[in-house]
Design a protein around this motif. Sequence first.
Motif, mmCIF file in Angstrom:
data_model
loop_
_atom_site.group_PDB
_atom_site.id
_atom_site.type_symbol
_atom_site.label_atom_id
_atom_site.label_comp_id
_atom_site.label_asym_id
_atom_site.label_seq_id
_atom_site.Cartn_x
_atom_site.Cartn_y
_atom_site.Cartn_z
ATOM 1 N N PHE A 14 0.847 -1.189 0.000
ATOM 2 C CA PHE A 14 0.000 0.000 0.000
ATOM 3 C C PHE A 14 0.883 1.240 0.000
ATOM 4 N N ASP A 15 0.282 2.368 -0.256
ATOM 5 C CA ASP A 15 0.994 3.646 -0.252
ATOM 6 C C ASP A 15 1.301 4.020 1.194
ATOM 7 N N ILE A 16 2.595 3.942 1.558
ATOM 8 C CA ILE A 16 2.961 4.169 2.959
ATOM 9 C C ILE A 16 3.170 5.646 3.284
ATOM 10 N N THR A 17 2.906 6.531 2.326
ATOM 11 C CA THR A 17 2.955 7.954 2.640
ATOM 12 C C THR A 17 2.001 8.225 3.799
ATOM 13 N N PRO A 18 2.486 8.829 4.887
ATOM 14 C CA PRO A 18 1.643 8.978 6.090
ATOM 15 C C PRO A 18 0.267 9.558 5.829
ATOM 16 N N GLU A 19 0.153 10.538 4.920
ATOM 17 C CA GLU A 19 -1.126 11.202 4.700
ATOM 18 C C GLU A 19 -2.006 10.500 3.675
ATOM 19 N N SER A 20 -1.518 9.418 3.061
ATOM 20 C CA SER A 20 -2.297 8.773 2.006
ATOM 21 C C SER A 20 -3.580 8.159 2.565
ATOM 22 N N VAL A 21 -4.566 8.019 1.701
ATOM 23 C CA VAL A 21 -5.845 7.434 2.103
ATOM 24 C C VAL A 21 -5.642 6.004 2.585
ATOM 25 N N GLU A 22 -4.823 5.246 1.854
ATOM 26 C CA GLU A 22 -4.579 3.851 2.233
ATOM 27 C C GLU A 22 -3.937 3.754 3.613
ATOM 28 N N ASN A 23 -2.937 4.581 3.834
ATOM 29 C CA ASN A 23 -2.235 4.524 5.117
ATOM 30 C C ASN A 23 -3.154 4.904 6.270
ATOM 31 N N GLN A 24 -3.933 5.948 6.081
ATOM 32 C CA GLN A 24 -4.846 6.377 7.139
ATOM 33 C C GLN A 24 -5.915 5.314 7.401
ATOM 34 N N SER A 25 -6.360 4.622 6.344
ATOM 35 C CA SER A 25 -7.337 3.555 6.508
ATOM 36 C C SER A 25 -6.770 2.411 7.333
ATOM 37 N N ILE A 26 -5.507 2.063 7.085
ATOM 38 C CA ILE A 26 -4.867 0.980 7.840
ATOM 39 C C ILE A 26 -4.696 1.370 9.306
ATOM 40 N N LEU A 27 -4.288 2.599 9.548
ATOM 41 C CA LEU A 27 -4.154 3.056 10.934
ATOM 42 C C LEU A 27 -5.494 2.992 11.660
ATOM 43 N N GLU A 28 -6.570 3.299 10.945
ATOM 44 C CA GLU A 28 -7.901 3.214 11.543
ATOM 45 C C GLU A 28 -8.273 1.767 11.841
ATOM 46 N N GLN A 29 -7.916 0.845 10.941
ATOM 47 C CA GLN A 29 -8.166 -0.572 11.202
ATOM 48 C C GLN A 29 -7.430 -1.030 12.455
ATOM 49 N N ILE A 30 -6.192 -0.592 12.592
ATOM 50 C CA ILE A 30 -5.399 -0.962 13.768
ATOM 51 C C ILE A 30 -6.035 -0.377 15.026
ATOM 52 N N ARG A 31 -6.511 0.867 14.944
ATOM 53 C CA ARG A 31 -7.165 1.482 16.102
ATOM 54 C C ARG A 31 -8.407 0.690 16.527
ATOM 55 N N ARG A 32 -9.156 0.215 15.544
ATOM 56 C CA ARG A 32 -10.372 -0.543 15.870
ATOM 57 C C ARG A 32 -10.034 -1.848 16.576
ATOM 58 N N VAL A 33 -8.982 -2.499 16.136
ATOM 59 C CA VAL A 33 -8.570 -3.758 16.774
ATOM 60 C C VAL A 33 -7.909 -3.487 18.115
ATOM 61 N N ASN A 34 -7.151 -2.363 18.193
ATOM 62 C CA ASN A 34 -6.414 -1.990 19.402
ATOM 63 C C ASN A 34 -5.564 -3.169 19.897
#
Length: 253
Positions: A137-157
Amino acid sequence: MPQILGVSVDALTMDDLHRIIGKIVSNDEKAIIANHNLHSLYIYHHDARMREFYKLAKYAHIDGMPIVFLGQRLGFQLERRHRVTYVDWIRPLMKEAVQNHWRVFFLGSKPGVGEKAAELLSSEFPGLKIHTHHGYFDITPESVENQSILEQIRRVNPHLLLVGMGMPRQERWILENLNDISANVILPAGACMDYVAGVVPTPPRWMGQVGLEWLYRLFSEPKRLWRRYLIEPWFILRLFLKELVGNRAHRQE
């Protein structure tokens, strides 16, 4: 904490790491547990961002028998048990996760590989709570993909976040997203799930114990790994000889 060839490593066994992880989780802290092998040593001395990453790591265990051997030659009290590599560690770690009810998130590998590995581990360790997402995925911090993955991780915690995208990509991703990562223990895990899933052949375990695992990997993936195993070690050798000569001169003074 030994300083070997310019980097700090922690002489930790697998049991030591389990105790450390348990304490971090119990205290609801956030910490990076990094690792060092010859490849990371080489990158560390050539990449300022990698040096920045290791400054943030709470621990850096040894993932490579050559570092144990070099450390011994330099006078450090290191043993074979201080080499903890994910090929050997991933299953004991997942067993600990089940016993302690730790949630696990694996980020990395090609699409489908992490899922396959997670299925195999879940069948071996019933009750394992593991989520995955591929590392393409696009690992640029501000990218849509990256932000989506961070949100997935937050949901799982997750209590454990394993990032397996190869050095130094995985370390850079952790470094650039650390403040937004919701996990207790962050582990740069390389190709661990590729081995579990069987997409990369696992070296015979005796080869790892005698420091020859690199040879098996070189023959298995020559196009990808030739530089790592045939070029980079010469730089490490120069560092070793310089430090060895410096230690001897210091002792003679």
